[in-house]
Design a protein around this motif. Structure first.
Motif, PDB file in Angstrom:
ATOM      1  N   LEU A  10       0.824  -1.203   0.000  1.00  0.00           N
ATOM      2  CA  LEU A  10       0.000   0.000   0.000  1.00  0.00           C
ATOM      3  C   LEU A  10       0.860   1.256   0.000  1.00  0.00           C
ATOM      4  O   LEU A  10       0.622   2.184  -0.773  1.00  0.00           O
ATOM      5  N   LEU A  32     -10.504   6.884   3.013  1.00  0.00           N
ATOM      6  CA  LEU A  32     -10.411   5.449   2.805  1.00  0.00           C
ATOM      7  C   LEU A  32      -9.540   4.967   3.959  1.00  0.00           C
ATOM      8  O   LEU A  32      -8.325   5.128   3.934  1.00  0.00           O
ATOM      9  N   LEU A  34      -7.893   2.279   6.380  1.00  0.00           N
ATOM     10  CA  LEU A  34      -7.432   0.889   6.356  1.00  0.00           C
ATOM     11  C   LEU A  34      -6.882   0.501   7.720  1.00  0.00           C
ATOM     12  O   LEU A  34      -6.275   1.322   8.408  1.00  0.00           O
ATOM     13  N   LEU A  45      -5.839  -7.091   5.786  1.00  0.00           N
ATOM     14  CA  LEU A  45      -6.193  -5.688   5.912  1.00  0.00           C
ATOM     15  C   LEU A  45      -7.647  -5.473   5.528  1.00  0.00           C
ATOM     16  O   LEU A  45      -8.170  -6.131   4.623  1.00  0.00           O
ATOM     17  N   GLY A  46      -8.280  -4.513   6.206  1.00  0.00           N
ATOM     18  CA  GLY A  46      -9.665  -4.192   5.913  1.00  0.00           C
ATOM     19  C   GLY A  46      -9.845  -2.710   5.649  1.00  0.00           C
ATOM     20  O   GLY A  46      -9.005  -1.892   6.013  1.00  0.00           O
ATOM     21  N   VAL A  47     -10.953  -2.379   5.010  1.00  0.00           N
ATOM     22  CA  VAL A  47     -11.326  -0.994   4.740  1.00  0.00           C
ATOM     23  C   VAL A  47     -12.644  -0.705   5.447  1.00  0.00           C
ATOM     24  O   VAL A  47     -13.531  -1.560   5.506  1.00  0.00           O
ATOM     25  N   VAL A 120      -6.154   8.287   1.764  1.00  0.00           N
ATOM     26  CA  VAL A 120      -6.004   6.923   2.273  1.00  0.00           C
ATOM     27  C   VAL A 120      -5.220   6.974   3.582  1.00  0.00           C
ATOM     28  O   VAL A 120      -4.109   7.511   3.635  1.00  0.00           O
ATOM     29  N   TRP A 122      -3.971   4.878   7.309  1.00  0.00           N
ATOM     30  CA  TRP A 122      -3.642   3.594   7.936  1.00  0.00           C
ATOM     31  C   TRP A 122      -3.766   3.715   9.439  1.00  0.00           C
ATOM     32  O   TRP A 122      -3.181   4.624  10.051  1.00  0.00           O
ATOM     33  N   TRP A 140     -15.964  -3.360   8.678  1.00  0.00           N
ATOM     34  CA  TRP A 140     -14.610  -3.491   8.130  1.00  0.00           C
ATOM     35  C   TRP A 140     -14.667  -4.628   7.118  1.00  0.00           C
ATOM     36  O   TRP A 140     -15.073  -5.741   7.444  1.00  0.00           O
ATOM     37  N   LEU A 143      -9.766  -6.252   2.317  1.00  0.00           N
ATOM     38  CA  LEU A 143      -9.332  -5.779   0.996  1.00  0.00           C
ATOM     39  C   LEU A 143      -9.176  -6.928   0.016  1.00  0.00           C
ATOM     40  O   LEU A 143      -9.522  -6.803  -1.154  1.00  0.00           O
ATOM     41  N   LEU A 184     -13.113   2.540  -4.767  1.00  0.00           N
ATOM     42  CA  LEU A 184     -12.476   1.295  -4.315  1.00  0.00           C
ATOM     43  C   LEU A 184     -11.830   0.552  -5.484  1.00  0.00           C
ATOM     44  O   LEU A 184     -10.732   0.003  -5.348  1.00  0.00           O
TER      45      LEU A 184
END
Length: 195
Positions: A10, A32, A34, A45-47, A120, A122, A140, A143, A184
């Motif tokens: 990422l 966004l 993460l 990993l999730g969004v 984005v 984190w 969540w 990804l 996305l």
């Protein structure tokens, strides 16, 4: 897809931010967000996605979205807008989150004078949400599941009295379509293009 989506991939994919400032009279920003899906180091990993509350007269009522909204005069910039809106909508403070980068500006509708800047972020761990009245729920989403095509399909959606057939992610009966789907998709394409 070449391997799972991880944090280093990422960071590399988002290292080059698009240039330029928004000149549109109406500006907005989305976050966004993460995070790992669990506290485990090897967690996928999730969004963060949200479902907007049902409200009379709101064309996006009940829709799935990313946290975000319109710029306010007191916002220093659109990055501030994304952080403020995320805090207001879902109670997650992004002031200490790592900003991984931003994506190209988008318009929610082809003829709209509104432009949206996606940022984005984190978070080292998923955070619990405190929902505002504007938000019905958050979730969540992994990804890798979004990138795998397992959640992608064509769906009929109602828009201002018309039915449209659109590409979407379907997550347990929740339909993610429109600008959120396209953001996305662009994000995943940029990340997956990076080795």
């Amino acid at each position: 897809m070449r391997g799972p989506i991880d944090l280093e991939r990422l960071r590399s994919a988002l290292a080059q931010a698009p240039a330029g400032e928004l000149l549109q009279p109406r500006r907005a920003a989305v976050a966004l967000v993460l995070a790992p899906m669990t506290a485990s180091v090897s967690s996928p990993l999730g969004v963060l996605l949200l479902r907007r509350s049902e409200r009379e007269g709101d064309p996006w009522s009940g829709h799935m979205a990313l946290p975000g909204g319109h710029a306010q005069p007191e916002d220093a910039d659109l990055l501030h807008t994304a952080r403020r809106e995320t805090l207001e909508e879902v109670g997650i403070d992004l002031s200490a989150a790592e900003l991984l980068g931003r994506l190209d500006d988008v318009s929610p509708m082809r003829s709209s004078d509104l432009l949206v800047r996606p940022f984005v972020f984190w978070l080292p761990a998923p955070q619990s949400a405190m929902l505002s009245p504007e938000v019905a729920e958050v979730l969540w989403v992994p990804l890798d599941a979004l990138a795998s095509d397992a959640l992608r399909s064509m769906r009929d959606v109602e828009v201002r009295g018309s039915t449209l057939r659109v590409p979407a992610y379907v997550i347990d009966e929740r339909v993610v379509w429109g600008m959120t789907f396209h953001l996305l998709e662009r994000f995943l394409a940029q990340v997956l293009a990076f080795p």
